[in-house]
Design a protein around this motif. Structure first.
Motif, PDB file in Angstrom:
ATOM      1  N   ASP A  64       0.840  -1.203   0.000  1.00  0.00           N
ATOM      2  CA  ASP A  64       0.000   0.000   0.000  1.00  0.00           C
ATOM      3  C   ASP A  64       0.872   1.248   0.000  1.00  0.00           C
ATOM      4  O   ASP A  64       0.544   2.251  -0.630  1.00  0.00           O
ATOM      5  N   THR A  67       3.693   1.149  -3.376  1.00  0.00           N
ATOM      6  CA  THR A  67       3.175   1.345  -4.726  1.00  0.00           C
ATOM      7  C   THR A  67       2.026   2.356  -4.722  1.00  0.00           C
ATOM      8  O   THR A  67       1.226   2.375  -5.638  1.00  0.00           O
ATOM      9  N   ARG A  69      -0.013   5.904  -4.929  1.00  0.00           N
ATOM     10  CA  ARG A  69       0.005   7.022  -5.861  1.00  0.00           C
ATOM     11  C   ARG A  69       0.861   8.162  -5.307  1.00  0.00           C
ATOM     12  O   ARG A  69       1.586   8.837  -6.030  1.00  0.00           O
ATOM     13  N   PHE A 166       6.525  -2.541 -11.424  1.00  0.00           N
ATOM     14  CA  PHE A 166       5.079  -2.323 -11.341  1.00  0.00           C
ATOM     15  C   PHE A 166       4.781  -0.814 -11.360  1.00  0.00           C
ATOM     16  O   PHE A 166       3.893  -0.347 -12.071  1.00  0.00           O
ATOM     17  N   ASN A 167       5.549  -0.042 -10.604  1.00  0.00           N
ATOM     18  CA  ASN A 167       5.340   1.404 -10.531  1.00  0.00           C
ATOM     19  C   ASN A 167       5.628   2.103 -11.859  1.00  0.00           C
ATOM     20  O   ASN A 167       4.966   3.069 -12.208  1.00  0.00           O
ATOM     21  N   ASP A 169       5.862   0.709 -14.992  1.00  0.00           N
ATOM     22  CA  ASP A 169       5.459   0.090 -16.255  1.00  0.00           C
ATOM     23  C   ASP A 169       4.688   1.032 -17.166  1.00  0.00           C
ATOM     24  O   ASP A 169       4.873   1.015 -18.381  1.00  0.00           O
ATOM     25  N   ASN A 170       3.852   1.868 -16.565  1.00  0.00           N
ATOM     26  CA  ASN A 170       3.028   2.745 -17.397  1.00  0.00           C
ATOM     27  C   ASN A 170       3.871   3.656 -18.278  1.00  0.00           C
ATOM     28  O   ASN A 170       3.529   3.924 -19.431  1.00  0.00           O
ATOM     29  N   LYS A 173       5.157   1.665 -21.049  1.00  0.00           N
ATOM     30  CA  LYS A 173       4.077   1.391 -22.001  1.00  0.00           C
ATOM     31  C   LYS A 173       3.900   2.576 -22.935  1.00  0.00           C
ATOM     32  O   LYS A 173       3.700   2.408 -24.128  1.00  0.00           O
ATOM     33  N   LEU A 282       2.219  -7.498 -20.798  1.00  0.00           N
ATOM     34  CA  LEU A 282       3.108  -7.619 -19.646  1.00  0.00           C
ATOM     35  C   LEU A 282       2.450  -8.551 -18.637  1.00  0.00           C
ATOM     36  O   LEU A 282       1.290  -8.358 -18.271  1.00  0.00           O
ATOM     37  N   LEU A 286       4.410 -10.339  -8.780  1.00  0.00           N
ATOM     38  CA  LEU A 286       4.889  -9.583  -7.620  1.00  0.00           C
ATOM     39  C   LEU A 286       5.034 -10.561  -6.463  1.00  0.00           C
ATOM     40  O   LEU A 286       4.061 -10.851  -5.766  1.00  0.00           O
TER      41      LEU A 286
ATOM     42  N   ARG B  49      -4.699  -4.251  -6.328  1.00  0.00           N
ATOM     43  CA  ARG B  49      -4.262  -2.839  -6.285  1.00  0.00           C
ATOM     44  C   ARG B  49      -3.879  -2.343  -7.664  1.00  0.00           C
ATOM     45  O   ARG B  49      -3.574  -3.119  -8.564  1.00  0.00           O
ATOM     46  N   LYS B  50      -3.903  -0.988  -7.764  1.00  0.00           N
ATOM     47  CA  LYS B  50      -3.447  -0.360  -8.997  1.00  0.00           C
ATOM     48  C   LYS B  50      -2.053   0.177  -8.771  1.00  0.00           C
ATOM     49  O   LYS B  50      -1.689   0.537  -7.647  1.00  0.00           O
ATOM     50  N   SER B  51      -1.261   0.265  -9.829  1.00  0.00           N
ATOM     51  CA  SER B  51       0.046   0.913  -9.716  1.00  0.00           C
ATOM     52  C   SER B  51      -0.195   2.424  -9.642  1.00  0.00           C
ATOM     53  O   SER B  51      -1.295   2.893  -9.921  1.00  0.00           O
ATOM     54  N   GLY B  54      -2.114   3.981 -12.247  1.00  0.00           N
ATOM     55  CA  GLY B  54      -3.429   3.415 -12.531  1.00  0.00           C
ATOM     56  C   GLY B  54      -3.385   2.187 -13.418  1.00  0.00           C
ATOM     57  O   GLY B  54      -4.368   1.480 -13.567  1.00  0.00           O
ATOM     58  N   ASP B  55      -2.263   1.941 -14.022  1.00  0.00           N
ATOM     59  CA  ASP B  55      -2.093   0.819 -14.922  1.00  0.00           C
ATOM     60  C   ASP B  55      -0.631   0.416 -14.859  1.00  0.00           C
ATOM     61  O   ASP B  55       0.212   1.309 -14.909  1.00  0.00           O
ATOM     62  N   PRO B  56      -0.247  -0.794 -14.735  1.00  0.00           N
ATOM     63  CA  PRO B  56      -1.015  -2.038 -14.625  1.00  0.00           C
ATOM     64  C   PRO B  56      -1.730  -2.207 -13.282  1.00  0.00           C
ATOM     65  O   PRO B  56      -1.544  -1.415 -12.377  1.00  0.00           O
ATOM     66  N   VAL B  57      -2.522  -3.271 -13.224  1.00  0.00           N
ATOM     67  CA  VAL B  57      -3.271  -3.593 -12.012  1.00  0.00           C
ATOM     68  C   VAL B  57      -2.842  -4.982 -11.549  1.00  0.00           C
ATOM     69  O   VAL B  57      -2.590  -5.869 -12.367  1.00  0.00           O
ATOM     70  N   ALA B  58      -2.724  -5.144 -10.227  1.00  0.00           N
ATOM     71  CA  ALA B  58      -2.293  -6.432  -9.682  1.00  0.00           C
ATOM     72  C   ALA B  58      -3.495  -7.261  -9.267  1.00  0.00           C
ATOM     73  O   ALA B  58      -4.403  -6.753  -8.613  1.00  0.00           O
TER      74      ALA B  58
END
Lengths: 467, 81
Positions: A64, A67, A69, A166-167, A169-170, A173, A282, A286, B49-51, B54-58
Motif C-alpha cells: 500500500d 506502490t 500514488r 510495477f510502478n 510500467d506505465n 508502455k 506484460l 509480484l 491494487r493499482k500501480s 493506474g495501470d497495470p493492475v495487480a
C-alpha cells in the motif's frame, strides 16, 4: 476400420501429430491446461492445509505504501539517493586505507627494482604503469562496489525490484516498451554487459532490442567511481564540507535520473522509427516480500558480482596501465605520443566541454570504463608518472592544474554517463542480438547523444559567459 | 442486473472485488502464459491494487500476485462474485 494407424517412430513425428491435433481444435490446449489444474487441485485439496486467517497483512500494508500514488515514486527516488549516499560516505575511508597500503607497497617495489638493477624503462612499464594503474583501480573501485552491490542485492532479495517495475510500467508502455526493462536497467547498474544479458526476460523481440540498445544509459559500476569522484570534488566542493557528501549524492542521483530520462526518450524514439510497433503484453509476478538472507546476499554480491567485476577491471587495467605509460613516455619531437594524440583531439574535445586528454582517456578506456580516470591522470602528468593518489584533494589539484572548471567536470560526468559502451558490453550485445547492425547501433546511439548533449551544454555555458 | 455482473472484462473490476474467469480472448504467447499461471475458466481472481499511474493492475490468482496491463486484462472475461 480399414485405416491402420501408422506407428510413430521419431520424436519429430510425434510432435507433428500433436501439433495437428492441437490445430484441429483450438480449445484442446485450454482443455489440457484446465485439466492439469483441476487434477492438481484434487490432489492438493486434501493434502495442503492453509491457515484461513493468514492473508499476509503486512505484505499488503507494505505494498500500500511502496506502490501508492502518493509515495510510490518519492520512495523509489529516496531509496536510490540513499544508496548513493551510503556508498559515497562508506567508501571514503576504506578507499584511503587501500590506497595508502598499495602505494606504500609501490615504493617498496621501486626500491627492489633499483636493487635488482632493472633498467628504468622496465621499472616504468611494470611499476609506474602497470602496478600504479592497478592500485588506482582497486583503491577507487573496490570500496564503492563492496558497498553498492550488497545494498542493491538487499533490495532484490526483499522483493522490492518487481514493485519498481510495477510502478514504472506505465511510462514504459507509453514508450511502447516493456516494464521489465527497468529490471534489466537495475542489472545494468552493476554491469551493462550483465544488463544486456538480462534482457532475455523480455518476451517481445522488439522490446528486447529496445532494452539492449538503451541499457548503456544507466551508469555501470565501472563508471560510478568516476562520477562519484568528480561529483565529490567539484560539485560537493562548492559548498561547505559538511554538505559535500550530500551534494555529491544529489548530483549522482540527478545524473542517474537524466540517464533514465534519456532511456525513455530513446526507447520512445526507437519505437516510433526503426523498431516501430505497439506495446505488447506484460505479465509481471509480484512475489511476496521475504526476509533477506544476509549470508546469501553477501555471497552473491561480494563473491559473484564484486570479484567478477574487479577481476575484469584488473585484467583490463594492467595492460592499459602499461600501454599508457609507454605512450606517455615515448617522445616524438617535443611531445610524447599521448601529447600528440591529445593535441590532435583537442579541438573536438574543447567543443564538447572536455579537452584532448579527457577524450583520449575515454577512447583508451574502451576496454573497460574503470580505467578512464587512471589513464587520464597518467596522461596529465607530462613525465608519464602519476602522482601519489593520496586523497581526493590531490586529485582535485591535478585536475585544476590542468585547467578544469565546473564545466569540464560537468561535461566529463555527462560524457561518462552517456558515451559508448565498453567492449564487453558490445560483445554481449553482439551475442544477444546476433547482428552487427544492432551492435553498431548499441555503439553509435550513446556516442551521438553524448557528443550532442556535451556540445550543447558547453556551447550554451560559453555563450552565456558562465565560464 | 445480472448482465452487468456476468461476462464483463477483468479490467472493469474494482479494487477488492472477487470474480471468476469465464473465457480468455487472448491469442498466442500471452494466452499460453496466462493459462500457465493457472488463469483458466473457473479460476477465482481478486483485484488487489493499482500501480501509481493506474495501470497495470495487480490481481491475486491462486495465492500469487500478478500484474497485468489494462489492454491484456480487458481480453479476459469474468463473472463478478
Amino acid at each position: 476400420m480399414s485405416t491402420t494407424i501408422k506407428p510413430m517412430i521419431t520424436l519429430e513425428e510425434i510432435c507433428i501429430e500433436a501439433e495437428k491435433i492441437r490445430l484441429s481444435n483450438p480449445n484442446v490446449g485450454d482443455k489440457i491446461v484446465s485439466d492439469i489444474y483441476a487434477n492438481a487441485e484434487t490432489i492438493a485439496r486434501p493434502a495442503v492445509t492453509k491457515k484461513a486467517t493468514e492473508a499476509r497483512p503486512w505484505d499488503h500494508k507494505l505494498d500500500d505504501i511502496l506502490t501508492s500514488r502518493l509515495f510510490g515514486y518519492p520512495i523509489m527516488l529516496t531509496l536510490l539517493s540513499l544508496i548513493f549516499w551510503i556508498t559515497i560516505t562508506g567508501a571514503n575511508i576504506p578507499s584511503q586505507m587501500i590506497a595508502d597500503i598499495l602505494f606504500a607497497f609501490q615504493d617498496q617495489l621501486l626500491v627492489w627494482f633499483e636493487l635488482a638493477g632493472a633498467p628504468s624503462w622496465l621499472t616504468g612499464v611494470l611499476v609506474l604503469g602497470m602496478y600504479r594503474g592497478l592500485a588506482w583501480v582497486v583503491a577507487v573501485m573496490l570500496p564503492p562496489m563492496a558497498i553498492f552491490f550488497p545494498l542493491f542485492t538487499l533490495l532484490e532479495d526483499l522483493g522490492y525490484l518487481p514493485r519498481v517495475a510495477f510502478n514504472l510500467d506505465n511510462m514504459f508502455k507509453k514508450c511502447h516498451a516493456c516494464g521489465k526493462q527497468i529490471l534489466t536497467m537495475c542489472m545494468g547498474f552493476g554491469c551493462n554487459a550483465a544488463g544486456i544479458i538480462a534482457c532475455r526476460i523480455i518476451d517481445s523481440p522488439r522490446e528486447r532490442l529496445i532494452a539492449v540498445l538503451t541499457n548503456n544509459f544507466v551508469p555501470c559500476n565501472g563508471r560510478f567511481p568516476t562520477l562519484i569522484a568528480i561529483a565529490t570534488i567539484f560539485m560537493g566542493g562548492m559548498v561547505i564540507s559538511e554538505l559535500q557528501i550530500a551534494v555529491a549524492s544529489l548530483v549522482v542521483t540527478c545524473l542517474v535520473m537524466l540517464g533514465i530520462l534519456i532511456t525513455f526518450a530513446v526507447s520512445w524514439a526507437l519505437s516510433h522509427t526503426i523498431l516501430k510497433g505497439e506495446a505488447s503484453s506484460l505479465v509481471l509476478e509480484l512475489p511476496p516480500y521475504r526476509k533477506p538472507q544476509f549470508g546469501a546476499i553477501f555471497y552473491r554480491s561480494l563473491i559473484d558480482r564484486t570479484t567478477f567485476v574487479l577481476k575484469r577491471a584488473i585484467i583490463m587495467a594492467a595492460p592499459a596501465g602499461a600501454i599508457t605509460w609507454i605512450l606517455a613516455n615515448i617522445y616524438i619531437g617535443e611531445l610524447s605520443i599521448v601529447g600528440h594524440l591529445a593535441a590532435w583531439l583537442q579541438p573536438l574535445g574543447y567543443a564538447i566541454g572536455l579537452d584532448g586528454f579527457i577524450l583520449l582517456a575515454f577512447i583508451l578506456g574502451l576496454p573497460a570504463n574503470e580505467i578512464v580516470m587512471p589513464i587520464l591522470l597518467m596522461c596529465y602528468l607530462s613525465s608519464g608518472q602519476m602522482l601519489e593518489f593520496e586523497s581526493l584533494e590531490e586529485l582535485q589539484r591535478i585536475l585544476i592544474r590542468n585547467n578544469w572548471t565546473w564545466l569540464t567536470a560537468l561535461c566529463t560526468m555527462l560524457f561518462c554517463l552517456l558515451h559508448w559502451p565498453c567492449t564487453t558490453t558490445l560483445l554481449s550485445a553482439y551475442k544477444e542480438t546476433g547482428s552487427k547492425k544492432w551492435t553498431f547501433l548499441t555503439f553509435i546511439i550513446p556516442t551521438t547523444i553524448a557528443f550532442t548533449v556535451c556540445f550543447l551544454v558547453a556551447q550554451t555555458a560559453r555563450l552565456l559567459h558562465l565560464v | 442486473m445480472n448482465n452487468v455482473l456476468t461476462n464483463i472484462p477483468l479490467s472493469t473490476i474494482g479494487i477488492g472485488s472477487m470474480c471468476q474467469i469465464v473465457s480468455l480472448n487472448l491469442q498466442g504467447l500471452l494466452r499460453r502464459r496466462i493459462l500457465d499461471l493457472g488463469m483458466v475458466p473457473g479460476t477465482p481472481v481478486q483485484c488487489i491494487r493499482k500501480s501509481p499511474a493506474g495501470d497495470p493492475v495487480a490481481y491475486m490468482v491462486r495465492d500469487t500476485l500478478i500484474a497485468l496491463r489494462r489492454e491484456d486484462a480487458s481480453q479476459i472475461n469474468v463473472n463478478l462474485m
